[in-house]
Scaffold this motif. Structure first.
Motif, short mmCIF file in Angstrom:
data_model
loop_
_atom_site.label_atom_id
_atom_site.label_comp_id
_atom_site.label_asym_id
_atom_site.label_seq_id
_atom_site.Cartn_x
_atom_site.Cartn_y
_atom_site.Cartn_z
N ASN A 1 -8.95 -27.56 3.87
CA ASN A 1 -9.41 -26.33 4.54
C ASN A 1 -10.68 -26.59 5.35
N ARG B 1 -10.98 -26.04 9.33
CA ARG B 1 -11.99 -25.15 9.89
C ARG B 1 -12.80 -25.86 10.97
N ASP C 1 -13.07 -24.67 14.83
CA ASP C 1 -14.34 -24.41 15.51
C ASP C 1 -14.42 -25.17 16.83
#
Length: 381
Positions: A334, A338, A342
């Protein structure tokens, strides 16, 4: 050519002013947010108010007309009533005057009786018209003839009628007394019959009460007899039971009876509880041996249960460690996802800023001013 001052056309000026006023009123009505949103029609409201005032004025005028008509009708009714009273008064005065002139009491046929005059002339007596005077038409044909006989016959008829009425009244009185007497006798008979019926009813009630008392007494005696017999039977059974217990093998404790019955039983050896005197030493030692075996078996089962619990705890611990490792691996995945997301969002933001810079600096360079927006919605057309 000479300059001539021509008159100004007033109708055209009035038409222009009228159109200007209508346009101004229309602008006020259209650009007024209150009247446009709520829908207030001032002209219709004024018209409704004028119609209401006209209606109230008409109602007021109608009420005033009705009042005037009512007053005039009341005045006419009072005048008519006054005229009727006046006419009634005049008629009463004329009637009194007529009676005073043409219907005097002194000129009546009964004047000789009321005022002490001589009797009216009899038709059987021949009297000349000069002797009777102007009132010679006092005796007519069939009226003054045989007056005394007629009066006598009339008096006899009245007497007979009175006698018949008296007899009829006496007869009715006697019949009424007879009816009252019969009614009284019937009432007396009814009262006597009611007294007799009441006496018979009381007698029947007393007989029924006596019979019920005798029946209840017989039932009570029978119940007492049954209770006494039941008590005697119960006492006999209790005495027999006591005698049997005293003489039975339970209290005498004869081992021969227990031994004899045990050997003669078809089902094999069994314990007779009513004659059992306790266990033998061999039986006691056998029970102790079985108890020790049961304790050893229970200890073995408890050790097996403990080993199984230890194995299960180890399995749960390993499973928990595996879940923790999988959870850490999911967290790492995860976090990497992420970070990539981003980076992608930053790239999209840079592209959006470049596109917005292109729109602001190169494409949309001629922006509208405030004057551009104020030129719209300035006329009602």
């Amino acid at each position: 050519m000479y300059k001539v001052d021509l008159p100004v056309d007033e109708s055209a000026l009035r038409a222009v002013e009228r159109r200007r006023a209508a346009e101004a009123e229309r602008k006020n009505r259209i650009f007024n947010s209150r009247s446009r949103v709520i829908g207030v029609d001032l002209r219709a409201l004024h018209k409704q108010r004028e119609e209401k005032q006209e209606r109230l004025e008409m109602d007021k005028q109608r009420d005033m007309a009705h009042d005037l008509l009512r007053l005039s009708l009341d005045e006419m009714a009072m005048q008519q009533k006054k005229g009727e009273e006046e006419l009634r008064r005049e008629l009463a005065q004329d009637l009194v005057q007529y009676r005073a002139i043409h219907q005097r009491a002194e000129d009546s046929r009964d004047a000789d009786v009321n005022y002490g005059r001589q009797a009216a002339p009899d038709a059987s007596i021949s009297v000349s018209g000069s002797a009777l005077g102007p009132a010679s038409m006092q005796v007519f044909l069939g009226e003054g003839m045989n007056e005394n006989e007629k009066k006598k016959a009339q008096m006899e008829m009245n007497e007979r009628n009175l006698t018949a009425q008296k007899e009829e009244r006496e007869k009715q009185g006697r019949e009424q007394k007879n009816r009252e007497l019969l009614t009284g006798r019937e009432l007396v008979d009814k009262d006597l019959r009611a007294v007799q019926l009441k006496a018979l009813e009381e007698k029947c009630k007393r007989a029924a009460h006596i019979a019920l008392s005798q029946y209840n007494q017989a039932q009570a005696e029978e119940r007492m007899e049954r209770e006494q017999q039941e008590r005697l039977r119960r006492e006999g059974e209790e005495l027999a039971e006591v005698r049997y217990m005293v003489t039975s093998d339970l209290l005498t404790e004869r081992p021969e009876a227990a031994k004899r019955k045990t050997e003669s039983s078809a089902e094999g050896p069994r314990v007779l509880t009513d004659r059992w005197k306790g266990m033998t030493p061999q039986q006691i030692s056998e029970i102790q041996r079985k108890r020790e075996e049961q304790c050893l078996e229970k200890e073995r089962l408890r050790e097996m249960e403990r080993q199984r619990d230890v194995a299960w705890d180890y399995h749960l611990t390993e499973q928990a460690r595996q879940q923790e490792r999988e959870k850490n691996r999911d967290k790492e995945l995860n976090r990497e996802r992420r970070i990539q997301l981003d980076k992608y969002n930053q790239q999209l933001a840079r592209e959006h800023q470049a596109h917005q810079h292109y729109l602001d600096k190169q494409l949309y360079t001629n922006r509208p001013t405030v004057h551009y927006f104020t030129q719209f919605n300035t006329s009602s057309r």
